[in-house]
Design a protein around this motif. Structure first.
Motif, PDB file in Angstrom:
ATOM      1  N   ASN A   1       0.845  -1.195   0.000  1.00 56.08           N
ATOM      2  CA  ASN A   1       0.000   0.000   0.000  1.00 56.08           C
ATOM      3  C   ASN A   1       0.879   1.242   0.000  1.00 56.08           C
ATOM      4  O   ASN A   1       1.924   1.271   0.653  1.00 56.08           O
ATOM      5  CB  ASN A   1      -0.913   0.037   1.233  1.00 56.08           C
ATOM      6  CG  ASN A   1      -2.050  -0.952   1.137  1.00 56.08           C
ATOM      7  OD1 ASN A   1      -1.907  -2.118   1.493  1.00 56.08           O
ATOM      8  ND2 ASN A   1      -3.197  -0.511   0.659  1.00 56.08           N
TER       9      ASN A   1
ATOM     10  N   GLU B   1     -14.120  -4.969   4.110  1.00 57.12           N
ATOM     11  CA  GLU B   1     -13.578  -3.866   3.320  1.00 57.12           C
ATOM     12  C   GLU B   1     -13.234  -4.317   1.907  1.00 57.12           C
ATOM     13  O   GLU B   1     -13.470  -3.591   0.928  1.00 57.12           O
ATOM     14  CB  GLU B   1     -12.333  -3.298   4.005  1.00 57.12           C
ATOM     15  CG  GLU B   1     -11.711  -2.130   3.258  1.00 57.12           C
ATOM     16  CD  GLU B   1     -10.424  -1.650   3.904  1.00 57.12           C
ATOM     17  OE1 GLU B   1      -9.910  -0.605   3.484  1.00 57.12           O
ATOM     18  OE2 GLU B   1      -9.925  -2.336   4.824  1.00 57.12           O
ATOM     19  N   SER B   2     -12.673  -5.523   1.770  1.00 56.97           N
ATOM     20  CA  SER B   2     -12.308  -6.027   0.452  1.00 56.97           C
ATOM     21  C   SER B   2     -13.531  -6.193  -0.443  1.00 56.97           C
ATOM     22  O   SER B   2     -13.536  -5.758  -1.600  1.00 56.97           O
ATOM     23  CB  SER B   2     -11.573  -7.369   0.600  1.00 56.97           C
ATOM     24  OG  SER B   2     -11.201  -7.887  -0.651  1.00 56.97           O
TER      25      SER B   2
ATOM     26  N   ALA C   1     -15.057  -2.725  -1.287  1.00 55.92           N
ATOM     27  CA  ALA C   1     -14.300  -2.010  -2.315  1.00 55.92           C
ATOM     28  C   ALA C   1     -14.620  -2.543  -3.701  1.00 55.92           C
ATOM     29  O   ALA C   1     -14.640  -1.796  -4.686  1.00 55.92           O
ATOM     30  CB  ALA C   1     -12.806  -2.128  -2.033  1.00 55.92           C
ATOM     31  N   PHE C   2     -14.879  -3.854  -3.798  1.00 57.74           N
ATOM     32  CA  PHE C   2     -15.232  -4.431  -5.098  1.00 57.74           C
ATOM     33  C   PHE C   2     -16.612  -3.965  -5.555  1.00 57.74           C
ATOM     34  O   PHE C   2     -16.820  -3.652  -6.728  1.00 57.74           O
ATOM     35  CB  PHE C   2     -15.198  -5.960  -5.012  1.00 57.74           C
ATOM     36  CG  PHE C   2     -15.604  -6.653  -6.282  1.00 57.74           C
ATOM     37  CD1 PHE C   2     -14.722  -6.774  -7.334  1.00 57.74           C
ATOM     38  CD2 PHE C   2     -16.886  -7.176  -6.413  1.00 57.74           C
ATOM     39  CE1 PHE C   2     -15.099  -7.405  -8.511  1.00 57.74           C
ATOM     40  CE2 PHE C   2     -17.280  -7.810  -7.585  1.00 57.74           C
ATOM     41  CZ  PHE C   2     -16.378  -7.927  -8.643  1.00 57.74           C
TER      42      PHE C   2
ATOM     43  N   SER D   1     -18.424  -1.226  -4.340  1.00 55.88           N
ATOM     44  CA  SER D   1     -18.516   0.224  -4.467  1.00 55.88           C
ATOM     45  C   SER D   1     -17.351   0.848  -3.709  1.00 55.88           C
ATOM     46  O   SER D   1     -17.433   1.041  -2.491  1.00 55.88           O
ATOM     47  CB  SER D   1     -19.848   0.740  -3.911  1.00 55.88           C
ATOM     48  OG  SER D   1     -19.916   2.136  -3.972  1.00 55.88           O
ATOM     49  N   SER D   2     -16.275   1.147  -4.429  1.00 57.27           N
ATOM     50  CA  SER D   2     -15.063   1.626  -3.774  1.00 57.27           C
ATOM     51  C   SER D   2     -15.265   2.957  -3.059  1.00 57.27           C
ATOM     52  O   SER D   2     -14.616   3.249  -2.053  1.00 57.27           O
ATOM     53  CB  SER D   2     -13.933   1.765  -4.800  1.00 57.27           C
ATOM     54  OG  SER D   2     -14.297   2.679  -5.813  1.00 57.27           O
ATOM     55  N   SER D   3     -16.182   3.786  -3.561  1.00 58.27           N
ATOM     56  CA  SER D   3     -16.396   5.097  -2.946  1.00 58.27           C
ATOM     57  C   SER D   3     -17.125   5.006  -1.611  1.00 58.27           C
ATOM     58  O   SER D   3     -17.124   5.958  -0.835  1.00 58.27           O
ATOM     59  CB  SER D   3     -17.163   6.006  -3.903  1.00 58.27           C
ATOM     60  OG  SER D   3     -18.409   5.431  -4.254  1.00 58.27           O
TER      61      SER D   3
ATOM     62  N   LYS E   1     -16.724   2.220   0.556  1.00 59.15           N
ATOM     63  CA  LYS E   1     -16.183   1.130   1.375  1.00 59.15           C
ATOM     64  C   LYS E   1     -15.973   1.559   2.826  1.00 59.15           C
ATOM     65  O   LYS E   1     -16.240   0.785   3.748  1.00 59.15           O
ATOM     66  CB  LYS E   1     -14.886   0.594   0.779  1.00 59.15           C
ATOM     67  CG  LYS E   1     -13.711   1.555   0.805  1.00 59.15           C
ATOM     68  CD  LYS E   1     -12.445   0.867   0.298  1.00 59.15           C
ATOM     69  CE  LYS E   1     -11.247   1.805   0.410  1.00 59.15           C
ATOM     70  NZ  LYS E   1      -9.989   1.144   0.006  1.00 59.15           N
ATOM     71  N   GLU E   2     -15.487   2.815   3.036  1.00 58.28           N
ATOM     72  CA  GLU E   2     -15.310   3.271   4.416  1.00 58.28           C
ATOM     73  C   GLU E   2     -16.647   3.388   5.142  1.00 58.28           C
ATOM     74  O   GLU E   2     -16.758   3.050   6.318  1.00 58.28           O
ATOM     75  CB  GLU E   2     -14.575   4.619   4.430  1.00 58.28           C
ATOM     76  CG  GLU E   2     -13.065   4.524   4.511  1.00 58.28           C
ATOM     77  CD  GLU E   2     -12.467   4.208   3.149  1.00 58.28           C
ATOM     78  OE1 GLU E   2     -13.132   4.499   2.137  1.00 58.28           O
ATOM     79  OE2 GLU E   2     -11.347   3.665   3.097  1.00 58.28           O
TER      80      GLU E   2
END
Length: 347
Positions: A268, A308-309, A312-313, A315-317, A319-320
């Motif tokens: 990262n 989280e993984s 992110a797949f 909807s990455s926007s 994920k938080e």
């Protein structure tokens, strides 16, 4: 999404969750012993990665100056406290612990600046340089207010986080870095490639979790930490000094944060403020464990990584948002199932 993608996301999530395990275990350890929710924990992990990157580029990391200044200030505070308490014979021991030992790795890094050292030696130097930061911050900031409320300790911890972020920008600049990979090995399991770096991360989480278990179960220092976590007043009555156990907790926490920083930096991009999100996601895992249970904290942190993984797949926007939203049902459940009582305040 097919089964192959799901398997890939699960493997990636477990590797990410293993990083959160290391950080969350440190958060729970420090909180259990000192009642401090150590918000800058992620910052120490990020500082380790940035320090290692600085050593790779033959630059002098700013953490050298940070450790030196903290060591001098902590030494002055400790010496003054010993003189006021009439314990002048303990000053040489304080000088050794608060000044000499922290300055040894700082001097080693300063002396080797501009030289490209072998990777194992760079990792050892980065970890040795980072290790004293949390205990020194404890002596300067948290120990004088050790009997304050948890809310006040949390407020000070948040303020300390923002101070370290500012110092990180000053020391390392706004650019992100990645360090050299620890291994180039790749395992092909079926049709799923598993990088050696991911396997190292998971192995480190397992090994350090096992070492923590052995430390608490079979060492006198570990039993002292456990006793302090259960009852600070009772530990004092049995001759256990909460200040000493707190220092051990911060040392172990710094080690866990440093190892996580070394492991995550090759996969990262790390910025000066990357530690906040790392620590916050690990804190979600710690909350799942109730800030008391190490096994549940580890399971919760792995769950956060896998969630989280997959998030992110999809909807990455968001994920938080998805990751942090799991705090709501966890906190609601705990509010209904845990008996509430007034906070115990040690005299």
């Amino acid at each position: 999404m097919n089964s192959q993608i799901a398997a890939f996301l699960t493997i990636d999530g477990v590797a990410t969750g293993a990083i959160y395990v290391l950080i969350a275990l440190g958060i729970v350890l420090i909180f259990a012993v000192t009642r401090v929710i150590f918000v800058p924990f992620g910052d120490i992990a990020a500082f380790t990665a940035l320090t290692l990157a600085g050593l790779e580029t033959k630059q002098l990391p700013g953490t050298v100056g940070l450790v030196a200044v903290l060591a001098v200030l902590a030494t002055l505070v400790e010496v003054v406290a010993l003189l006021r308490a009439g314990k002048a014979p303990q000053i040489p021991k304080a000088l050794l612990f608060y000044l000499v030992l922290p300055l040894i790795p700082a001097a080693a890094v300063w002396a080797t600046a501009g030289t490209l050292l072998p990777l194992p030696l760079r990792i050892v130097l980065a970890l040795a340089l980072i290790l004293p930061i949390a205990p020194l911050l404890d002596r300067l900031i948290f120990r004088p207010i050790a009997d304050a409320t948890v809310l006040l300790l949390l407020t000070v911890s948040v303020a300390l986080h923002f101070a370290l972020v500012g110092l990180g920008l000053l020391f390392f600049g706004p650019e992100g870095v990645r360090t050299e990979a620890l291994t180039d090995y790749t395992l092909i399991l079926g049709n799923i490639p598993i990088s050696g770096q991911s396997m190292l991360i998971v192995a480190a989480a397992i090994v350090f979790s096992g070492l923590l278990f052995l430390f608490f179960e079979f060492t006198l220092a570990g039993k002292s930490l456990h006793a302090t976590a259960v009852n600070r007043t009772g530990a004092r009555l049995m001759g256990i000094r909460p200040e000493r156990t707190g220092t051990i907790a911060y040392l172990l926490g710094s080690l866990l944060a440093g190892v996580s920083g070394v492991l995550i930096s090759p996969v990262n991009t790390i910025f000066y403020d990357s530690g906040f999100l790392l620590g916050l996601k690990a804190f979600v895992g710690a909350i799942i464990g109730g800030l008391v249970s190490f096994p549940v904290t580890a399971i919760g942190s792995l769950f956060v990584g896998v969630l989280e993984s997959f998030a992110a797949f999809q909807s990455s926007s968001f994920k938080e948002v998805i990751v942090f939203s799991i705090l709501i049902p966890v906190l609601l459940w705990r509010s209904y199932t845990v008996a509430h009582s007034e906070e115990d305040i040690d005299e």
